[in-house]
Write a protein that holds these residues in place. Structure first.
Motif, PDB file in Angstrom:
ATOM      1  N   TYR A 106      71.683  60.153  97.169  1.00  0.00           N
ATOM      2  CA  TYR A 106      72.064  60.387  95.397  1.00  0.00           C
ATOM      3  C   TYR A 106      71.638  58.618  95.546  1.00  0.00           C
ATOM      4  O   TYR A 106      70.894  57.397  96.687  1.00  0.00           O
ATOM      5  N   ASP A 121      84.111  62.330  95.528  1.00  0.00           N
ATOM      6  CA  ASP A 121      84.205  63.233  95.498  1.00  0.00           C
ATOM      7  C   ASP A 121      83.137  64.001  96.926  1.00  0.00           C
ATOM      8  O   ASP A 121      83.667  65.356  97.028  1.00  0.00           O
ATOM      9  N   LEU A 153      73.112  64.430  92.299  1.00  0.00           N
ATOM     10  CA  LEU A 153      73.926  64.337  93.879  1.00  0.00           C
ATOM     11  C   LEU A 153      72.434  64.951  94.182  1.00  0.00           C
ATOM     12  O   LEU A 153      72.331  66.560  93.569  1.00  0.00           O
ATOM     13  N   CYS A 176      79.234  56.520  90.272  1.00  0.00           N
ATOM     14  CA  CYS A 176      78.903  56.276  92.096  1.00  0.00           C
ATOM     15  C   CYS A 176      80.106  56.809  92.651  1.00  0.00           C
ATOM     16  O   CYS A 176      79.757  57.514  93.452  1.00  0.00           O
ATOM     17  N   THR A 236      81.229  60.012  92.440  1.00  0.00           N
ATOM     18  CA  THR A 236      80.506  60.941  93.098  1.00  0.00           C
ATOM     19  C   THR A 236      80.568  60.610  94.383  1.00  0.00           C
ATOM     20  O   THR A 236      81.096  62.342  94.747  1.00  0.00           O
ATOM     21  N   PHE A 275      77.363  64.720  87.300  1.00  0.00           N
ATOM     22  CA  PHE A 275      78.474  64.277  87.934  1.00  0.00           C
ATOM     23  C   PHE A 275      79.565  65.033  87.343  1.00  0.00           C
ATOM     24  O   PHE A 275      79.155  65.868  86.138  1.00  0.00           O
TER      25      PHE A 275
END
Length: 203
Positions: free
Chosen positions: A66, A82, A165, A76, A79, A180
């Motif tokens: 990433y 997640d 990612l 950021c 992500t 995203f």
């Protein structure tokens, strides 16, 4: 009539089993063609004494990469949170997934800050940074990643970057990338899919 209905049920069950155990599920992420080759690229890992870190998963495993920065207000941390959630749902197989974050803002993201940030989401993650802008740019290109850091007249620093990612296999091929906002359950599903493909190479 009873025999006919039983036969219909048996056929339906057979088709269902064939469908469930046959073809591989479609990935939720984006597949690029041809798959970008990342094995020949590397960056220093600030979490490991600046040792050279190559963009290639260990045998039978998956490497997530990433591009971001620690002062990022929303994209950021969302992500990375997640990813953490997806790995938690992955269970024991999460041990075969590695995460590396590349900072696009190395002037502010020193080794300690970057390492602490990414490992606060996923312990053991790699913190990749370089003070050489050409080196960073040359690595970003095959990923298709873009970024820019600008300082306004009042000293405010604005950072823009792509928010994908990336998932790399043990051959160094970029197998999937996720935009995203991809839901954690979709990330988990794709992580499992890629690990299933790679497991025969696991030692």
């Amino acid at each position: 009539m009873i025999v006919r209905r039983s036969l219909v049920v048996l056929i339906a069950l057979a088709l269902l089993v064939a469908a469930c155990g046959g073809e591989e599920a479609e990935p939720r992420g984006i597949v690029r063609s041809p798959l970008p080759e990342m094995a020949g690229y590397s960056l220093p890992d600030a979490a490991n004494g600046n040792a050279d870190f190559a963009f290639r998963a260990d045998p039978g495993e998956l490497l997530l990469v990433y591009f971001g920065y620690t002062s990022c207000p929303d994209v950021c941390p969302t992500t990375l949170a997640d990813v953490r959630s997806a790995l938690e749902d992955l269970g024991d197989d999460a041990q075969y997934v590695d995460l590396a974050m590349i900072t696009v803002d190395p002037d502010r993201d020193d080794a300690e800050r970057l390492t602490g940030y990414v490992q606060s989401f996923v312990p053991g993650s790699h913190a990749l940074r370089t003070d050489d802008p050409d080196e960073l740019w040359n690595v970003a290109q095959p990923f298709g990643a873009f970024y820019e850091v600008e300082t306004s007249d009042d000293g405010t620093i604005e950072v823009g970057h792509t928010a994908f990612l990336y998932g790399i296999d043990d051959a160094g091929l970029l197998q999937l990338q996720w935009a995203f906002g991809t839901e954690p359950e979709d990330l988990r599903s794709d992580f499992a899919l890629l690990l299933n493909r790679a497991k025969e190479n696991r030692g």
